[in-house]
Structure formats: structure tokens, C-alpha cells
Enzyme design. Structure first.
Site, mmCIF file in Angstrom:
data_model
loop_
_atom_site.group_PDB
_atom_site.id
_atom_site.type_symbol
_atom_site.label_atom_id
_atom_site.label_comp_id
_atom_site.label_asym_id
_atom_site.label_seq_id
_atom_site.Cartn_x
_atom_site.Cartn_y
_atom_site.Cartn_z
ATOM 1 N N TYR A 181 47.329 -75.422 -29.901
ATOM 2 C CA TYR A 181 48.757 -75.870 -29.788
ATOM 3 C C TYR A 181 48.885 -77.358 -29.588
ATOM 4 O O TYR A 181 49.459 -78.024 -30.072
ATOM 5 C CB TYR A 181 49.391 -75.209 -28.771
ATOM 6 C CG TYR A 181 51.017 -75.497 -28.736
ATOM 7 C CD1 TYR A 181 51.821 -75.570 -29.985
ATOM 8 C CD2 TYR A 181 51.513 -76.146 -27.676
ATOM 9 C CE1 TYR A 181 53.111 -75.862 -29.604
ATOM 10 C CE2 TYR A 181 52.740 -76.824 -27.472
ATOM 11 C CZ TYR A 181 53.768 -76.453 -28.474
ATOM 12 O OH TYR A 181 54.925 -77.182 -28.611
ATOM 13 N N LYS A 185 50.199 -80.328 -31.848
ATOM 14 C CA LYS A 185 51.120 -81.462 -31.377
ATOM 15 C C LYS A 185 50.649 -82.854 -31.525
ATOM 16 O O LYS A 185 51.248 -83.888 -31.656
ATOM 17 C CB LYS A 185 51.659 -81.027 -30.044
ATOM 18 C CG LYS A 185 52.298 -79.620 -30.079
ATOM 19 C CD LYS A 185 53.828 -79.730 -30.900
ATOM 20 C CE LYS A 185 53.697 -79.193 -32.217
ATOM 21 N NZ LYS A 185 54.909 -79.189 -32.916
#
Length: 313
Positions: A181, A185
Site C-alpha cells: 500500500y 501511494k
């Protein structure tokens, strides 16, 4: 004076796309802010049921809202192509080019899942899908003469220790949901930086921005991801995390500022203004050192072109 939603200018005659506009989520409040200012908003999401619910709620809150809905599954490259074509058709049928694309939709810290394209689910949904969608919508964005692209990142990008270059088809070693994750990002910021560089080089009338919502209490937390908290807050109860978080409405402010404020230089990254970028009024903030690495940005761009089959601008 800090930026507030009262600073959003009149957007009458503007066409905007917001991905991931689920009712009660950050995308919903981004769409509401744009619609309330007069923009025609195309809601792009994976579920027709959720699109219908969001559109109905927006119509009730903003009776004059001009809304369209388009099915868009960012985890499938073919579905993105179909969705982009539908968005382009909806834009021109509504009377004009595309002025704004907000790449808001995403998934957070999911278990290891491979998509129909044999991509990691988080990297596909959070980066490769938006990369492809942006490229396919570049022509209508440029035709507006003042196009903006806003891509939603996260303060979690700062925990990534290397560029996200190993996840298109192969995951080596133990899978880390939060690690991937964070890299997805980071990819959002590397993408924004390289996109802005290429837009300037090509002389296109489009500008790229990034934003992050801080610590916002959204459905991503409610769906159980906050039970697998990152190390810095692992000792804090889930209730305490929600108590520290700002509302999804406040989480939408940075993206709304990036989408509408004329005083931002292209390439600006916007987030909450408190010391930890967790909450507060939006302002320009600084990405991590790795997110500012031009070589990592170019390498990711080349990988993204190879993975999605689109080259632009």
C-alpha cells in the site's frame, strides 16, 4: 488565511470526473464540493449500486447538481479502457471537454490478490489503473485548455523505502499489505511528478497535482484495515484511531484545494496542515525524498507504459 471550501470558485460550465465517489467517503465529498460550485460531475465507480446511492444523495444535498455515472473498475485494464471511452462520450455529450480528473479511488492494505491482468490488486487499483485512465483522457483534458489532474496519495507513502518497481507480475518474498500500500501511494507521487514534467515538455495546457486526506475516518478503516495498523500506531486502540481521525468531509479538502485553487503551482502536493499532516485545513506539503527522485519517477513511468500499453502525453 487558511483555504476553505468557500474559496472554491464558480465552476459553472466545467466538466469533472471523480473516481471512487462512494456515499460517505472522501470521493463523495469531493464530488459534492465540485457539484455545489456548479461543475458537471461524472461519478466513476465499480458498483452501479454504490453509484446510484451516491448520485441520489448528491441530488438531495445539491438539488441543482449536474451528475452522470460511469462504471469503472480500476483493477482491470480492459475495464479502464471501456470506462474511459464512456467518460469521454459522457463529457462531450454534456457539451464540452474535460476540465478536471480526480484520481481518488483506491484500496488499502488488502491481502495478496492477483487481478485479471496478473497484477497486484493494490498496485493495479491505486496506480496502474489511474495511470491508464489519465492517459486515455489526456486528449479531452488538453482540449479544455486548462485541464487539471489530481491524484490522491497518502502520508503513508513516507514509509516506503524503495521505489515500486517490482509488482507488475511478480511478488518476491513475504507479502506485506501495508508495505505494498505504501509503495502504491509513493507511486502516486512519482507519477504526478513525472506527469507534470512531461506535460511541461510537451507544452500541453494540463497541470498535475497530488493530495492526501490525512487520517480520515472512512470506509477503508471501517472495513477492517484499521485492525491491522501500521507500527507507529499499533498500540492505539481502533476507537482511539477513529477519535484522532478527521471526517471524510475534511479529508476531501486537500483534493478540493488541489482541484480548484488558482494559486497552486503545477506539481504541488496538498495535505492537512497540522504537524503530522493528520488533520486540519489544507496547505501545500512536502513529499518524501524518494517521492522526489526523478530517476525513480522515470523508471516507474516506463514500467507503467509497458504494463498498461499506453504512452502519453
Amino acid at each position: 488565511m487558511p483555504w476553505t471550501t468557500s474559496d472554491i470558485p464558480d465552476l459553472t460550465g466545467k466538466n469533472a470526473v471523480v473516481t471512487g465517489p462512494t456515499l460517505g467517503g472522501i470521493g463523495y465529498f469531493i464530488a459534492r464540493g465540485l457539484a455545489a460550485a456548479g461543475a458537471r460531475v461524472i461519478l466513476a465507480g465499480r458498483s452501479w449500486e454504490k453509484l446510484d446511492a451516491a448520485a441520489a444523495a448528491l441530488a438531495e444535498e445539491v438539488p441543482e447538481a449536474r451528475l452522470d455515472r460511469v462504471a469503472l473498475d480500476l483493477s482491470s485494464l480492459q475495464a479502464v479502457r471501456v470506462g474511459a471511452e464512456a467518460i469521454a462520450d459522457a463529457t462531450f455529450e454534456g457539451g464540452g471537454p474535460l476540465h478536471l480528473l480526480v484520481n481518488n479511488a483506491g484500496v488499502m492494505a488488502t491481502p495478496q490478490v492477483r487481478t485479471v491482468d496478473d497484477l497486484d490488486l493494490q498496485m493495479a487499483t491505486n496506480h496502474f489503473g489511474p495511470f491508464l485512465l489519465t492517459g486515455l483522457l489526456m486528449e479531452p483534458l488538453a482540449e479544455s485548455g486548462e485541464g487539471r489532474i489530481v491524484t490522491m496519495s497518502s502520508v503513508m507513502h513516507k514509509t516506503a523505502r524503495k521505489a515500486p518497481l517490482g509488482f507488475p507480475t511478480v511478488q518476491v518474498g513475504r507479502y506485506s499489505p501495508w508495505g505494498v500500500y505504501s509503495q502504491s501511494k509513493l507511486a502516486n507521487l512519482l507519477f504526478t511528478a513525472e506527469l507534470q514534467r512531461r506535460l511541461e515538455k510537451a507544452g500541453l495546457p494540463v497541470a498535475a497535482y497530488a493530495a492526501h486526506p490525512g487520517l480520515a475516518s472512512t470506509q477503508l478503516m471501517a472495513n477492517g484495515t484499521s485492525k491491522r495498523l501500521i507500527a507507529p500506531i499499533a498500540s492505539i486502540s481502533e476507537a482511539a484511531v477513529h477519535a484522532m481521525a478527521q471526517t471524510p468531509e475534511a479529508g476531501a479538502w486537500p483534493a478540493l484545494m488541489a482541484s480548484t485553487f488558482a494559486g497552486l503551482a503545477p506539481g504541488t502536493y496538498v495535505g492537512p496542515s497540522d504537524a503530522f499532516e493528520a488533520r486540519g485545513a489544507p496547505k501545500p506539503v512536502s513529499p518524501s525524498r524518494l517521492a522526489r527522485d526523478p530517476e525513480a519517477a522515470r523508471a516507474l513511468w516506463e514500467l507503467s507504459e509497458q504494463t498498461t500499453g499506453v504512452a502519453y502525453p
